[in-house]
Design a protein around this motif. Structure first.
Motif, PDB file in Angstrom:
ATOM      1  N   ARG A 138       0.555  -0.956  -0.138  1.00  0.00           N
ATOM      2  CA  ARG A 138       0.290   0.271  -0.123  1.00  0.00           C
ATOM      3  C   ARG A 138       0.856   1.308   0.258  1.00  0.00           C
ATOM      4  O   ARG A 138       1.863   1.462   0.906  1.00  0.00           O
ATOM      5  N   ILE A 139       1.157   2.485  -0.861  1.00  0.00           N
ATOM      6  CA  ILE A 139       1.332   3.438  -0.539  1.00  0.00           C
ATOM      7  C   ILE A 139       0.332   4.472  -0.596  1.00  0.00           C
ATOM      8  O   ILE A 139      -1.347   4.705  -1.272  1.00  0.00           O
ATOM      9  N   TRP A 140       0.653   5.398   0.448  1.00  0.00           N
ATOM     10  CA  TRP A 140      -0.828   6.337   0.531  1.00  0.00           C
ATOM     11  C   TRP A 140      -0.138   7.612   0.269  1.00  0.00           C
ATOM     12  O   TRP A 140       1.399   8.264   0.520  1.00  0.00           O
ATOM     13  N   GLN A 141      -1.151   8.899   0.242  1.00  0.00           N
ATOM     14  CA  GLN A 141      -0.755  10.228   0.634  1.00  0.00           C
ATOM     15  C   GLN A 141      -1.646  10.652   1.287  1.00  0.00           C
ATOM     16  O   GLN A 141      -2.894  10.805   0.857  1.00  0.00           O
ATOM     17  N   ARG A 142      -1.791  11.403   2.713  1.00  0.00           N
ATOM     18  CA  ARG A 142      -2.441  12.293   3.262  1.00  0.00           C
ATOM     19  C   ARG A 142      -2.656  13.865   3.511  1.00  0.00           C
ATOM     20  O   ARG A 142      -1.224  14.322   3.048  1.00  0.00           O
ATOM     21  N   GLU A 143      -3.252  14.483   3.797  1.00  0.00           N
ATOM     22  CA  GLU A 143      -3.425  15.770   4.147  1.00  0.00           C
ATOM     23  C   GLU A 143      -4.161  16.596   4.844  1.00  0.00           C
ATOM     24  O   GLU A 143      -5.442  16.119   5.070  1.00  0.00           O
ATOM     25  N   ASN A 144      -3.770  17.495   5.530  1.00  0.00           N
ATOM     26  CA  ASN A 144      -5.104  17.991   6.695  1.00  0.00           C
ATOM     27  C   ASN A 144      -4.976  19.543   6.384  1.00  0.00           C
ATOM     28  O   ASN A 144      -3.417  19.345   6.319  1.00  0.00           O
ATOM     29  N   GLU A 145      -6.195  20.119   6.579  1.00  0.00           N
ATOM     30  CA  GLU A 145      -5.446  22.086   5.927  1.00  0.00           C
ATOM     31  C   GLU A 145      -6.890  22.993   7.106  1.00  0.00           C
ATOM     32  O   GLU A 145      -8.058  21.675   7.068  1.00  0.00           O
ATOM     33  N   GLN A 146      -6.247  23.074   7.605  1.00  0.00           N
ATOM     34  CA  GLN A 146      -7.165  24.465   8.764  1.00  0.00           C
ATOM     35  C   GLN A 146      -6.819  25.669   8.161  1.00  0.00           C
ATOM     36  O   GLN A 146      -5.550  25.755   7.950  1.00  0.00           O
ATOM     37  N   LYS A 147      -8.102  25.631   7.408  1.00  0.00           N
ATOM     38  CA  LYS A 147      -7.884  27.820   6.119  1.00  0.00           C
ATOM     39  C   LYS A 147      -8.355  28.071   7.205  1.00  0.00           C
ATOM     40  O   LYS A 147      -7.616  28.508   8.413  1.00  0.00           O
ATOM     41  N   PRO A 148      -7.570  29.721   6.491  1.00  0.00           N
ATOM     42  CA  PRO A 148      -7.107  30.785   7.239  1.00  0.00           C
ATOM     43  C   PRO A 148      -7.952  31.628   7.775  1.00  0.00           C
ATOM     44  O   PRO A 148      -7.942  32.642   8.668  1.00  0.00           O
ATOM     45  N   ASP A 149      -9.685  31.233   7.083  1.00  0.00           N
ATOM     46  CA  ASP A 149     -10.450  32.098   7.788  1.00  0.00           C
ATOM     47  C   ASP A 149     -11.221  31.247   9.409  1.00  0.00           C
ATOM     48  O   ASP A 149     -12.134  31.172   9.576  1.00  0.00           O
ATOM     49  N   THR A 150     -10.445  30.226  10.212  1.00  0.00           N
ATOM     50  CA  THR A 150     -10.531  29.989  11.641  1.00  0.00           C
ATOM     51  C   THR A 150     -11.093  30.845  12.180  1.00  0.00           C
ATOM     52  O   THR A 150      -9.301  31.495  11.997  1.00  0.00           O
ATOM     53  N   GLY A 151     -11.134  31.058  13.104  1.00  0.00           N
ATOM     54  CA  GLY A 151     -10.953  31.879  13.832  1.00  0.00           C
ATOM     55  C   GLY A 151     -12.331  33.046  14.709  1.00  0.00           C
ATOM     56  O   GLY A 151     -13.289  31.774  14.605  1.00  0.00           O
TER      57      GLY A 151
END
Length: 762
Positions: free
Chosen positions: A353-366
């Motif tokens: 198995r090969i995998w790639q992940r990404e998590n993003e907290q966008k700048p309009d969090t606040g």
């Protein structure tokens, strides 16, 4: 927003049109699940307990499964709905989200930190926990349920199989097999407070290729907290204070200046709107000659979701502008994977198995404060990435033992929260043009600052073996070694012995160890971070008995579990000084610390009963206790006695009643809680689903449902997260604009809510 709706509409139309030429196709897996008896369920091949598929009875773990049919019958909409009915889980929020985090929950006394980082969540074997912050996710309506075959819930440490975060337990979403699933499915839901949801699953075959695509869109305007029970008025219509503690104006940084909104009301309630979308798919080729040497399986897939949600009641309504449009989070996650299975012989299979992940907290969090910088937004952003390669060799019957031997190579780029004050940042760089720490210190609004990026390489090797000592005794032994650039190496063993006393009675003796690395959030948070934290460690011993009884039309399944966990270096938010006096300031005096040794113990009873396939019922009970940090205090945020029960009665072929209840007896609150005196009142909640299954119109199968949550309109709150130390009585618009603490002592919850849902399959 409109693009999401249009996208989902197109996807649903594609699902319908794709099936136009297959009106007579059978949805095999749904029909088989509907026909499963309790006995059949015990023989379902589960895969989370170890790295080899085993029957539920034979699995070397305390494991519970929730099937697609149960999700349908009970009207579950998200993971919180599901785990409320599972013994051992406690929550601080049911409806209004968890603020900037993903969850405030605990499993068997372990957890309670932002995001419940001690619980591992997977989808088809791929970890979903946040790469940098460890938060377990997804909990809410950004999770697709339309393509779920079952959810496997494993209690106890799982690091020997899955590494970090498999600490208190594992929740594994397993999607339907593309090779064995046909037919299309969708659901439409409309409810109070502007709630709308649509889900779909599409299956299509192209020669030997199988395509499966599923999606979800969810929108809720919310009640703005105005219909939620708030007895002390944490979110009442408070006046702004008469002064600002800190502010910026044309002359620069100032303190204790007149408040621009003095004598104006902040507005009652809190923003609890939610806008969620998700898409998941896979393309599968499976060798039709499965017993020959060669490639057996090639699968490529992806999962992506986004959630834009109000922060709810996670902070107080008099220190924060909880009704302002800026009071929200915007987060997303995605992963892609490739699976490749090669069979050398029926006894020797290599899985890659090969995998790639990404998590993003966008700048309009606040959000905006009420007592300082009142016209400026404090915002957060972050993006983290991960790539991994894993291979596992499965060897059958080598010296009469089944072996799984594997290794994993993983590289992660971890970014902490970049915190700004003022305009939203553009892009996702590890920097800000208006640094919060500089602005708070009075150094100016437009100070550029760079934040560190961690590049972490991790390696793991593991081995598991299953064998039989005799006809009644079988065992599982496992060992895993993990090494990280950041924390060095750790070895975690596991062992299980199953004794089959009879064909209907099994005893399991289980032992496991687990670890969890501190997250970047805990190491580097703006005021609570501690760079000297050590990894947490836990050891759990558990005795499980599983009994099945069948006579004519009656089937009864009874499982009991007795567990004892020992924890070292528990990471907690330390809010007391050397004299055990509480300190609440959001300053360097409050930080994450490694606590002293803790012990947890408890017992679980979990029963299920069916009669003639027309009546099914369940009852489970969980008792938990322990000594936390070498002190014989009640376990914070847990319920001493939790009882769940439910009954599903098919009154007639086209009418089913499903009634469920949760009884929380002796809810524990921390001594720092400003509203509850060590305990919150006991609580009973009921949920009802009325279904009209299997209505057929022109070959389309319809199941309308009425979903009623909190059936008797109970007014209730849940114990405030973390310290719950904010005391509303200390707020004074003239003398005390910023009382000690900022987390409310409780979280208001909604009363009765109604929703109509239609399930469609064809």
């Amino acid at each position: 927003m409109a693009s999401r709706i249009n996208f989902l509409s197109v996807a649903i139309l594609l699902a319908i049109s794709a099936q136009a030429n297959h009106a007579d196709a059978i949805d095999y897996d749904l029909e088989s699940l509907q026909a499963l008896s309790l006995k059949d369920l015990l023989n379902v091949q589960v895969q989370t307990a170890s790295r080899k598929k085993r029957s539920l009875l034979d699995a070397p773990a305390n494991i519970k499964i929730v099937t697609a049919e149960q999700i349908k019958q009970r009207g579950y909409q998200n993971l919180i709905d599901i785990l409320r009915d599972v013994p051992g889980f406690d929550f601080s929020n049911h409806y209004d989200g968890a603020g900037e985090y993903t969850s405030h929950s605990i499993n068997r006394g372990i957890g309670g930190t932002p995001g419940n980082v001690q619980l591992l969540i997977m989808i088809d074997g791929i970890v979903q926990n946040h790469i940098a912050f460890n938060w377990s996710q997804p909990w809410g309506n950004q999770q697709i349920l339309a393509d779920i075959e079952r959810i496997e819930i494993v209690q106890g440490p799982g690091s020997a199989s899955y590494g970090a975060n498999a600490y208190s337990g594992v929740v594994h979403f397993i999607t339907k097999s593309a090779a064995n699933t046909s037919g299309q499915r969708m659901s439409l839901l409309a409810g109070e407070h502007g709630t709308q949801s649509a889900q779909f699953m599409l299956n299509h075959q192209l020669s030997e290729l199988r395509l499966q695509l599923a999606g979800r869109y969810f929108k809720r305007d919310g009640d703005s907290g105005l219909e939620s029970y708030d007895p002390a008025g944490y979110f009442a219509n408070h006046l702004f204070p008469n002064y600002q503690l800190q502010s910026y104006n044309a002359n620069g940084y100032t303190t204790n200046t007149p408040h621009p909104f003095a004598n104006q009301y902040q507005g009652a309630g809190f923003n609890n709107q939610s806008d969620d979308s998700a898409l998941r798919g896979k393309l599968v080729w499976q060798n039709p000659h499965q017993y020959k040497r060669g490639i057996q399986l090639i699968k490529v897939g992806f999962n992506t979701w986004q959630q834009e949600q109000g922060l709810g009641s996670y902070v107080t309504g008099f220190e924060y502008q909880t009704r302002d449009a800026s009071y929200k989070k915007n987060q997303s996650a995605q992963h892609y994977y490739l699976d490749f299975d090669y069979q050398y012989s029926p006894e020797l299979i290599l899985q890659t198995r090969i995998w790639q992940r990404e998590n993003e907290q966008k700048p309009d969090t606040g959000f905006k404060y009420s007592y300082r910088f009142v016209d400026l937004i404090k915002s957060y952003h972050s993006v983290s990435e991960q790539r991994a390669f894993e291979q596992q060799l499965n060897i059958s019957k080598l010296y009469d033992i089944d072996w799984q031997i594997g290794y994993r190579l993983m590289r992660s780029k971890k970014m902490g929260q970049v915190v700004s004050l003022g305009d939203y940042q553009i892009g996702q760089q590890a920097s800000t043009s208006s640094d919060w720490l500089a602005a708070e210190a009075g150094l100016g609004l437009n100070v550029y600052s760079e934040y560190p990026l961690e590049h972490v390489d991790e390696q793991a090797v593991y081995i598991e073996a299953q064998g039989y000592l005799n006809d009644r005794l079988n065992y599982t032994l496992g060992m895993r070694y993990d090494h990280s650039d950041a924390y060095g190496g750790t070895t975690n063993p596991r062992a299980a012995i199953n004794y089959n006393a009879s064909q209907s009675l099994v005893f399991k003796l289980l032992y496991g160890q687990a670890f969890r690395e501190p997250s970047i959030f805990e190491l580097n948070d703006e005021f609570r971070g501690n760079p000297n934290l050590k990894p947490e460690q836990v050891r759990t011993t558990e005795l499980v008995s599983h009994y099945f009884y069948e006579q004519q039309k009656h089937q009864l399944d009874i499982k009991t579990a007795l567990y004892y966990s020992q924890e070292d270096n528990r990471i907690r938010l330390d809010i007391s000084d050397e004299n055990n006096n509480f300190r609440y300031d959001t300053s360097s005096t409050v930080s994450y610390e490694n606590a002293k040794h803790s012990d947890y113990w408890g017992v679980t009873l979990d029963t299920s009963y069916t009669y003639n396939q027309n009546i099914s019922a369940y009852f489970n009970y969980h008792y938990s206790d322990g000594d936390q940090d070498l002190a014989a205090n009640a376990l914070n945020h847990t319920t001493d006695h939790k009882i769940n029960w439910g009954i599903n009665y098919r009154v007639m072929p086209n009418l089913t009643i499903d009634l469920r209840a949760n009884h929380l007896i002796n809810r524990n609150a921390p001594t720092s809680n400003a509203y509850f005196d060590k305990h919150a009142p006991s609580l009973s909640l009921y949920n009802l689903v009325l279904s009209a299954p299997n209505l057929t119109i022109s070959g389309i199968n319809l199941t309308p449902q009425l979903i009623v949550k909190n059936l008797f309109d109970k007014q209730y709150t849940l114990v405030g997260r973390q310290d719950g130390a904010s005391d509303i009585n200390e707020y004074d618009i003239e003398r005390n604009a910023d009382p000690q603490g900022f987390t409310p002592a409780y979280h208001p919850q909604m009363g009765r809510t109604l929703a109509l849902q239609v399930l469609v399959s064809f």
